[in-house]
Design a protein around this motif. Structure first.
Motif, PDB file in Angstrom:
ATOM      1  N   UNK A  97       1.234  -1.332   0.352  1.00  0.00           N
ATOM      2  CA  UNK A  97      -0.025   0.051  -0.133  1.00  0.00           C
ATOM      3  C   UNK A  97       0.704   0.822   0.380  1.00  0.00           C
ATOM      4  N   UNK A  98       2.026   0.895   0.777  1.00  0.00           N
ATOM      5  CA  UNK A  98       2.594   2.559   1.119  1.00  0.00           C
ATOM      6  C   UNK A  98       3.813   2.173  -0.745  1.00  0.00           C
ATOM      7  N   UNK A  99       4.395   1.100  -0.930  1.00  0.00           N
ATOM      8  CA  UNK A  99       5.307   1.567  -2.227  1.00  0.00           C
ATOM      9  C   UNK A  99       4.328   2.031  -3.293  1.00  0.00           C
ATOM     10  N   UNK A 100       2.605   1.448  -3.739  1.00  0.00           N
ATOM     11  CA  UNK A 100       1.370   2.211  -4.708  1.00  0.00           C
ATOM     12  C   UNK A 100       1.464   3.102  -4.439  1.00  0.00           C
ATOM     13  N   UNK A 101       1.219   3.848  -2.743  1.00  0.00           N
ATOM     14  CA  UNK A 101       1.253   5.375  -3.218  1.00  0.00           C
ATOM     15  C   UNK A 101       2.167   5.869  -2.379  1.00  0.00           C
ATOM     16  N   UNK A 102       3.008   5.810  -2.282  1.00  0.00           N
ATOM     17  CA  UNK A 102       4.021   6.190  -1.051  1.00  0.00           C
ATOM     18  C   UNK A 102       3.772   8.046  -0.461  1.00  0.00           C
ATOM     19  N   UNK A 103       3.270   8.996  -1.575  1.00  0.00           N
ATOM     20  CA  UNK A 103       2.683  10.261  -0.684  1.00  0.00           C
ATOM     21  C   UNK A 103       1.473  10.235  -0.120  1.00  0.00           C
TER      22      UNK A 103
ATOM     23  N   UNK B 214      -0.340   7.893   1.084  1.00  0.00           N
ATOM     24  CA  UNK B 214       0.330   6.956   2.530  1.00  0.00           C
ATOM     25  C   UNK B 214       1.330   6.940   3.330  1.00  0.00           C
ATOM     26  N   UNK B 215       1.972   8.053   3.120  1.00  0.00           N
ATOM     27  CA  UNK B 215       3.271   8.714   3.852  1.00  0.00           C
ATOM     28  C   UNK B 215       2.848   8.572   5.074  1.00  0.00           C
ATOM     29  N   UNK B 216       2.002   9.360   5.833  1.00  0.00           N
ATOM     30  CA  UNK B 216       1.556   9.489   7.681  1.00  0.00           C
ATOM     31  C   UNK B 216       1.254   8.777   8.118  1.00  0.00           C
ATOM     32  N   UNK B 217       0.833   8.077   7.617  1.00  0.00           N
ATOM     33  CA  UNK B 217      -0.172   6.899   8.193  1.00  0.00           C
ATOM     34  C   UNK B 217       0.600   5.512   7.951  1.00  0.00           C
ATOM     35  N   UNK B 218       1.899   5.205   6.879  1.00  0.00           N
ATOM     36  CA  UNK B 218       2.164   3.787   6.772  1.00  0.00           C
ATOM     37  C   UNK B 218       3.777   4.669   7.023  1.00  0.00           C
ATOM     38  N   UNK B 219       4.357   4.964   6.992  1.00  0.00           N
ATOM     39  CA  UNK B 219       5.887   5.240   7.339  1.00  0.00           C
ATOM     40  C   UNK B 219       6.076   5.863   8.844  1.00  0.00           C
ATOM     41  N   UNK B 220       5.607   5.971   9.702  1.00  0.00           N
ATOM     42  CA  UNK B 220       6.094   5.162  10.945  1.00  0.00           C
ATOM     43  C   UNK B 220       6.125   4.458  11.030  1.00  0.00           C
ATOM     44  N   UNK B 221       5.191   3.341  10.514  1.00  0.00           N
ATOM     45  CA  UNK B 221       4.452   2.032  11.425  1.00  0.00           C
ATOM     46  C   UNK B 221       6.007   1.124  10.734  1.00  0.00           C
ATOM     47  N   UNK B 222       6.639   1.907   9.214  1.00  0.00           N
ATOM     48  CA  UNK B 222       7.476   1.040   8.516  1.00  0.00           C
ATOM     49  C   UNK B 222       8.821   1.306   8.342  1.00  0.00           C
ATOM     50  N   UNK B 223       8.881   2.161   9.474  1.00  0.00           N
ATOM     51  CA  UNK B 223      10.374   3.043   9.501  1.00  0.00           C
ATOM     52  C   UNK B 223      11.383   1.588  10.624  1.00  0.00           C
TER      53      UNK B 223
END
Length: 278
Positions: A45-51, A53-62
């Motif tokens: 989901x993050x790779x398909x729409x990085x901008x 989903x950045x706020x919701x997915x980046x902290x989870x995946x960091x």
């Protein structure tokens, strides 16, 4: 509560390190480990729409990303040493890992059922890869690693994460690109890391959505095609000359294959238990 949070974060880093190890270690797919650890959907989901989903997915995946880098770079040095000092036994261990992972890979390919099209995809993919690699061998085509080929290495690396079951080494080893690529990673060679990084980034940008959609719509066919690629490429890296060199080298190679198979089956067992507890 604070201690639990720290422990949870460190555990995510550990799981990320295992994904990084799986991304570079022959026979193991980083994408499969993402599935096992329950983060594949979030990653895609993050790779398909990085901008978006950045706020919701980046902290989870960091934390997983931090671990992935640690695992990827750490195992590269070990692999570079083994491939340089013990090439045939090392390749045989990798073959064993791939063979040991095939049952679970085939099982995952059939999770959503199998059709005639699934088996046709497997056979076609296998025949195409056999034809390609045998042609390169018969014609004595020598591939000299360069910027373009390291872009291809980055493509294969990214594909191993976005396409579960696809080990990035599958095509690189028979093409003779795996060892120089791993050597470059272990020595932090920018001439390798930069094009590989560009190739990986372009692959994610261009193919993440398409691969995600393909697996959603044609899961069985896509996964069985991957199985076909893995089988063909694995056969092509068997060091037949080493087996024929002497009885001792043949025995060592067989033992190494057995060790690889045992390790892969143990990992599969661990994966099954982990998946059951999620």
């Amino acid at each position: 509560m604070k201690n639990f949070s720290v422990f949870s974060y460190l555990f995510k880093i550990l799981k990320g390190a295992l994904v990084g190890l799986g991304a570079v270690l022959p026979g193991i797919s980083g994408g499969v480990l993402c599935v096992v650890f329950g983060i594949y959907k979030t990653v895609m989901e993050f790779l398909a729409s990085p901008f978006k989903r950045f706020k919701t997915h980046f902290p989870k995946l960091l934390p997983y990303g931090i671990g992935l880098i640690i695992g990827f770079l750490g195992i590269a040095k070990v692999l570079a040493f083994l491939l340089d000092k013990y090439p045939a036994p090392s390749v045989c261990v990798f073959i064993g890992l791939i063979v040991g992972m095939l049952p679970s890979l085939f099982r995952e390919a059939g999770e959503k059922g199998r059709t005639k099209g699934s088996y046709v995809a497997l056979v076609i993919a296998m025949v195409v890869i056999f034809a390609l690699l045998i042609s390169l061998k018969v014609l004595s085509v020598s591939i000299a690693p360069n910027f373009v080929w390291y872009l291809f290495c980055g493509f294969c690396l990214a594909l191993s994460v976005i396409a579960p079951g696809m080990s990035f080494s599958t095509l690189l080893m028979p093409l003779g690109l795996y060892q120089p690529f791993v050597d470059g990673i272990s020595s932090f060679d920018l001439g390798v890391l930069i094009p590989a990084g560009i190739g990986a980034l372009l692959t994610v940008i261009l193919f993440a959505k398409a691969v995600n959609l393909l697996f959603e719509k044609q899961y069985s066919i896509a996964f069985h095609a991957i199985v076909g690629v893995v089988i063909a490429a694995t056969v092509m890296i068997i060091p037949f000359e080493s087996f024929a060199a002497s009885a001792a080298s043949a025995v060592i190679n067989i033992v190494c294959i057995a060790v690889g198979v045992a390790a892969a089956l143990a990992l599969d067992k661990f994966n099954s238990k982990f998946a059951d507890k999620k």
